[in-house]
Design an enzyme around this catalytic site. Structure first.
Site, short mmCIF file in Angstrom:
data_model
loop_
_atom_site.label_atom_id
_atom_site.label_comp_id
_atom_site.label_asym_id
_atom_site.label_seq_id
_atom_site.Cartn_x
_atom_site.Cartn_y
_atom_site.Cartn_z
CG ASP A 11 -19.97 -17.23 3.44
OD1 ASP A 11 -19.52 -18.37 3.16
OD2 ASP A 11 -20.77 -17.03 4.36
CB THR A 70 -21.86 9.58 -36.50
OG1 THR A 70 -20.81 10.40 -37.01
CG2 THR A 70 -23.17 10.30 -36.72
CG ASP A 130 -23.35 -20.75 1.92
OD1 ASP A 130 -23.66 -21.90 2.25
OD2 ASP A 130 -22.60 -20.02 2.59
CG ASP A 169 -18.19 -21.01 -0.31
OD1 ASP A 169 -18.55 -22.20 -0.39
OD2 ASP A 169 -18.56 -20.24 0.58
#
Length: 1036
Positions: free
Chosen positions: A714, A811, A359, A718
């Site tokens: 944001d 191990t 963006d 989106d």
């Protein structure tokens, strides 16, 4: 009047119809609203105004999905077979109630259950984006129903045609950036948009659910509800995108590895079982019939157990746990760099990102408007002076005006400062040391400019500054101007005249009109211009052209320009003082504002912008160096997006802008082949005026082209693309909850450079993961070879399944995890992204680890054979414990020991125990406990030394010494400590079928194990020589 929503069941573009047409279409009167009867009828047709709740997967389905994995299925089968064999063994020995015989299947099942719990937890938290969308919906609405005003109708009860009240003034501004991506609040009008198919941003007569009114009031018709609103359509797109989610590159590689491992295990197990068929199928004589054989179920089961042990050895049981641990550690590292990872596999996927779709607003830019430059006229109408302003935030002390002197603040600049300070409704506040704007961002930026300009009063200039009272910021210079010139009336902004103004009472007692707005509009209504000395001159054509030329220069830089003017001759408003004044009625009708704001004195022009972040320039260069393509997808207008991208270096000056910049609508109108051609071009690309569907289509095309896509966003708009991308990256500061819940990663600082740092970290983590995956697989190859050799030679099994499980899970685990802390290569961001189909292990590395694995197998089996057959090895006495020696041929035919004459092995010491035998043949079962302990210890020691080899794929330990990763040394000590624990704690020694070793025997273990480092050093040298020759050949 405006409409709320967008689409309807039948095609009805409400934005392209007038108010009257909309009222007629919905059969409703503005002053009465819908009747109760109409409401019920419409609810039957359209339903409730709420977002659809998608049916989640039932818990049992989620649990089953966690077992739909190749490696998990192999482990399930191994656990089942192991349980059956343990049960049969318990029946044979008569203690089927003992827990220790079921340890192996119990441990495997425990791992799978834990894995399923984590998987289900992640799955149930993954779909919160849809719930966050519902939170954005308003709970109540003010509605006209049956001719009555209903102030608190639940919003879910709204139907198309409802008349809702929002607020009432001449101007309505709406903040809809979360839906459209526009960086500024937009003005809403009642005029229809005469296009049936237009962008969301162009629908100026529509209000959308989930957006915020900045100022103004209106009455509107509800045109759509629930899933037909824009926010509803976004929910649909999020759901569709979630159905398209693909496996991460690492998951694909591990699944491919699992499938190949399944085939290899099946073949090897079958071969091991088959080559020992003579041990459980015998013929009485060489000339006996093929069908005249004797079958031993006991021996058949025994060799089947060996095959199962081989399967356990071949499966890296600890691999899923180590990968999860490494990814979790990676998320912590990224969190320190402001990248919060929500989904663990995203850490690895970042490492092979090939395209970043970013963006613009808030990611590449600061998301804070600031004045970049301003100009006024000089001493004559044909001369102008330009002032450059530094600083990119709302902090008044962030930068200043270049070559500025308060003493040179002439009458013209004072007029500009007065208009900026008073013709302004914004403010600034401070939140956690970050300065933010209240009101319009452009107006807040103008107030910050006033603070940087100062005041002309030399007596109090040094006393004025700004004060922070809790969170509000008191701007001293603006306060000085506002006390000096009291504001008494406001002429609000409208789209016709494109300006706003205020009437103020000057210190002289006269009134003045202060005006700001679109430069062309202000200039058109200005007849005179103020010069630097305060004198007024008529605007002639050369002066007008000079102003327009400067305006063009500023606009071409992507600046948003505002013009400023004033008027002293106000006619009937010259003595205006309050609403009781006779002329006040003229202010009630906005149609009169144009006349009032005419014959103005032009003062100057201010250019503002949302500036690029300081770190973005280097981040773009880093992406170019790393072979990562950057695309900007924004809802902002085309010219602004292009200007910013050119400034940050995404679009070079030599780039043909028409081939690299498109609006979303322009791009979608192109044929698919042309779209793919554009996306394939080298260099940056800019998409402006992009809608959610445009973003999704771009991401989908890139993924179909084989790209690994990271998408930033944001807003609510989106979320679908974030969900669809390989890596969805949401903004932490400005991001909506919807975007965050749909994302894989959140940027705590909203900074593009943080993405680039996260990609570098992802590459480093992937390199480290390759190190420990290769380490674990090479260890497993050694275990497989040791069991294969055991079966091929026909000797007793030197390692039992529970021991192999211990090595693979416990191990090997600490060293493998510690390899995740290997330091990153210095040139990690100078290499192109790896392809998603690049193999984890190439042919050369596979050969190396086959060689290493062969040595592991030979050493593990060799030490077993040496203990049984040799009195000493390399000067170390092996018979000090008193055990009996046998020949190799006797060891290989140990199954026939009951036929041997005079075979009576001596008891021997094992720690504090004396191992004795009631049946001589027990020497090869009960008596192998010491030899088996040596084999297990050699296997553990070799794998510890082999972990040092995994520090670097090609570099020698001389160049990459072990202390470069101190965590690995700590992990080796932990693993050795755990091994010593099971050797010397009696209960654990019994469970694992081992005994303590003497100092001499430990020395033998180290002596046999250490050569694995020397072998791999030779192989690394050969590999480096080969790479060097290839590089030299390419240069030639």
């Amino acid at each position: 009047m405006v409409s709320l929503g967008v689409m309807e069941e039948k095609p009805f573009p409400a934005w392209s119809w007038s108010v009257e047409q909309c009222l007629k279409e919905y059969n409703v009167k503005l002053e009465k609203g819908l009747s109760s009867f109409d409401v019920e009828k419409r609810r039957e047709r359209y339903g409730w105004n709420e977002l659809r709740k998608e049916k989640g997967k039932p818990l049992w389905c989620l649990i089953l999905e966690q077992f739909d994995d190749v490696l998990v299925k192999i482990l399930l089968v191994a656990a089942f077979i192991s349980f059956v064999l343990a049960y049969l063994q318990g029946n044979e020995s008569g203690h089927n109630g003992g827990f220790e015989i079921y340890i192996e299947p119990f441990v495997i099942v425990s791992i799978l259950v834990l894995n399923a719990i984590v998987g289900v937890w992640q799955e149930t938290n993954a779909e919160k984006a849809l719930e966050a969308l519902k939170e954005m919906q308003c709970e109540y609405a003010k509605v006209w129903r049956d001719g009555c005003y209903v102030p608190d109708l639940p919003a879910r009860e709204l139907v198309p045609g409802d008349i809702v009240e929002l607020i009432k003034t001449s101007t309505l501004r709406v903040e809809q950036s979360s839906l459209t991506g526009e960086s500024m609040p937009v003005i809403k009008v009642t005029s229809p948009v005469f296009m049936d198919d237009c962008e969301l941003q162009a629908k100026e007569c529509m209000l959308f659910s989930g957006t915020t009114i900045v100022n103004g009031i209106c009455v509107g018709i509800v045109s759509n509800i629930g899933m037909d609103t824009e926010i509803g359509k976004i929910q649909t797109q999020i759901h569709e995108a979630s159905l398209e989610e693909h496996e991460t590159p690492l998951k694909k590689k591990l699944d491919e590895f699992g499938e190949r491992l399944t085939t290899a295990i099946g073949i090897v197990c079958l071969v091991v079982w088959a080559i020992n068929y003579r041990n459980f199928i015998t013929w009485e004589s060489a000339n006996a019939s093929l069908w005249n054989f004797r079958f031993s179920f006991e021996k058949c089961t025994y060799y089947f157990k060996i095959a199962v042990a081989l399967a356990v050895a071949a499966i890296p049981e600890g691999l899923p746990a180590v990968i999860t641990t490494c990814l979790a550690l990676g998320t912590r590292k990224m969190a320190h760099k402001n990248a919060i990872v929500r989904k663990l596999p995203s850490v690895e996927t970042l490492g092979c990102t090939t395209v970043i779709c970013s963006d613009k607003t808030g990611t590449l830019t600061t998301n804070q408007m600031s004045v970049n430059e301003f100009f006024t006229l000089g001493g004559k109408t044909t001369a102008s002076r330009v002032f450059h302003v530094e600083g990119t935030t709302y902090n008044p002390r962030d930068g200043g005006i270049t070559d500025w002197s308060y003493y040179n603040m002439d009458a013209n600049l004072q007029a500009l400062a007065e208009i900026c300070a008073i013709c302004n409704d914004a403010g600034v506040y401070c939140n956690e040391h970050l300065f933010r704007a209240t009101g319009l961002p452009t107006e807040a930026a103008l107030k910050v400019l006033v603070e940087k300009m100062g005041v002309p009063d030399t007596k109090i200039r040094n006393k004025i500054g700004y004060l922070i009272d809790q969170t509000s910021v008191k701007l001293g210079c603006c306060g000085w101007w506002m006390k000096r010139s009291r504001r008494i009336a406001t002429l609000e902004f409208d789209r016709v005249r494109k300006s706003m103004s205020v009437i103020v009472r000057e210190p002289t007692g006269s009134n003045r009109l202060l005006v700001k707005g679109a430069v062309e509009s202000i200039l058109e209504r200005s007849s005179r211009v103020q010069l630097a000395d305060g004198s007024i001159s008529p605007i002639d054509e050369p002066c007008r052209q000079l102003i327009l030329l400067r305006l063009h220069e500023m606009s071409s830089k992507g600046l948003r320009c505002l013009g400023f003017a004033y008027k002293d001759d106000l006619g009937e408003f010259s003595d205006y003082y309050a609403e009781s004044h006779p002329a006040h009625k003229k202010l009630l009708d906005p149609a009169n504002y144009y006349e009032i704001e005419s014959n103005l004195v032009f003062v100057g022009v201010v250019g503002l912008r949302d500036p690029p972040r300081g770190e973005v320039y280097k981040a773009i260069d880093d992406c170019r160096e790393a072979g990562i393509k950057v695309m900007v997808i924004t809802g902002d207008n085309k010219s602004t997006a292009e200007a910013i991208c050119q400034e940050i270096g995404l679009l070079s000056s030599s780039t043909n802008i028409n081939d690299h910049s498109f609006t979303g609508k322009e791009f979608m109108a192109l044929p698919v082949s042309r779209r793919i051609e554009i996306l394939s071009k080298p260099g940056g690309i800019v998409f402006s005026r992009a809608e959610p569907r445009h973003k999704q289509e771009i991401v989908r095309l890139l993924k179909e082209m084989g790209e690994i896509v990271a998408m930033t966003g944001d807003g609510v708009n989106d979320a679908p693309a974030l969900k669809l991308a390989d890596i969805g990256i949401a903004m932490g500061i400005t991001g909506t909850e919807v975007a965050k819940e749909a994302s894989d990663m959140i940027l705590a600082d909203d900074n593009f450079s943080t993405i680039v740092a996260a990609v570098a970290e992802g590459r480093s983590i992937y390199d480290n993961m390759k190190s420990f995956i290769r380490y674990m697989i090479s260890s497993n190859v050694g275990e497989v070879i040791s069991i294969f050799l055991t079966a091929a030679l026909g000797i007793p099994e030197c390692l039992i399944p529970v021991q192999l499980l211990w090595v693979n899970l416990v191990t090997d685990g600490p060293p493998a995890t510690a390899l995740g802390f290997n330091p990153a290569d210095v040139d990690i961001m100078h290499k192109p992204p790896r392809k998603s189909n690049d193999p984890l292990i190439n042919s050369w590395v596979l050969f190396r680890y086959m060689v290493i694995g062969s040595y592991v197998g030979l050493a593990t089996v060799g030490i077993f054979i040496i203990w049984y057959t040799q009195p000493s090895f390399m000067g170390i006495n092996l018979t000090s414990d008193g055990h009996s020696l046998v020949s190799l041929s006797e060891l290989r035919s140990w199954g026939d020991c009951h036929k041997w004459v005079d075979f009576s092995p001596d008891p021997f010491m094992a720690g504090n125990r004396i191992i004795s035998f009631s049946d001589p043949c027990d020497y090869f079962t009960v008596g192998k406990v010491k030899a088996m302990t040596l084999s297990l210890s050699v296997l553990v020691a070799i794998e510890m030394f082999n972990s040092l080899n995994a520090l670097s794929e090609d570099n020698s330990l001389v160049r990459m010494p072990p202390w470069r990763n101190p965590w690995l040394l700590v992990a080796m000590m932990i693993s050795f400590g755990l091994h010593i624990l099971i050797l010397y704690v009696p209960f654990l020694a019994t469970v694992f079928g081992i005994v303590p070793l003497s100092l001499n025997e430990w020395f033998l273990v180290i002596l046999v194990s250490f050569p694995v480092i020397l072998i791999d050093e030779v192989l690394k040298y050969v590999g480096r020589r080969h790479h060097w020759r290839n590089h030299k050949h390419k240069i030639a």
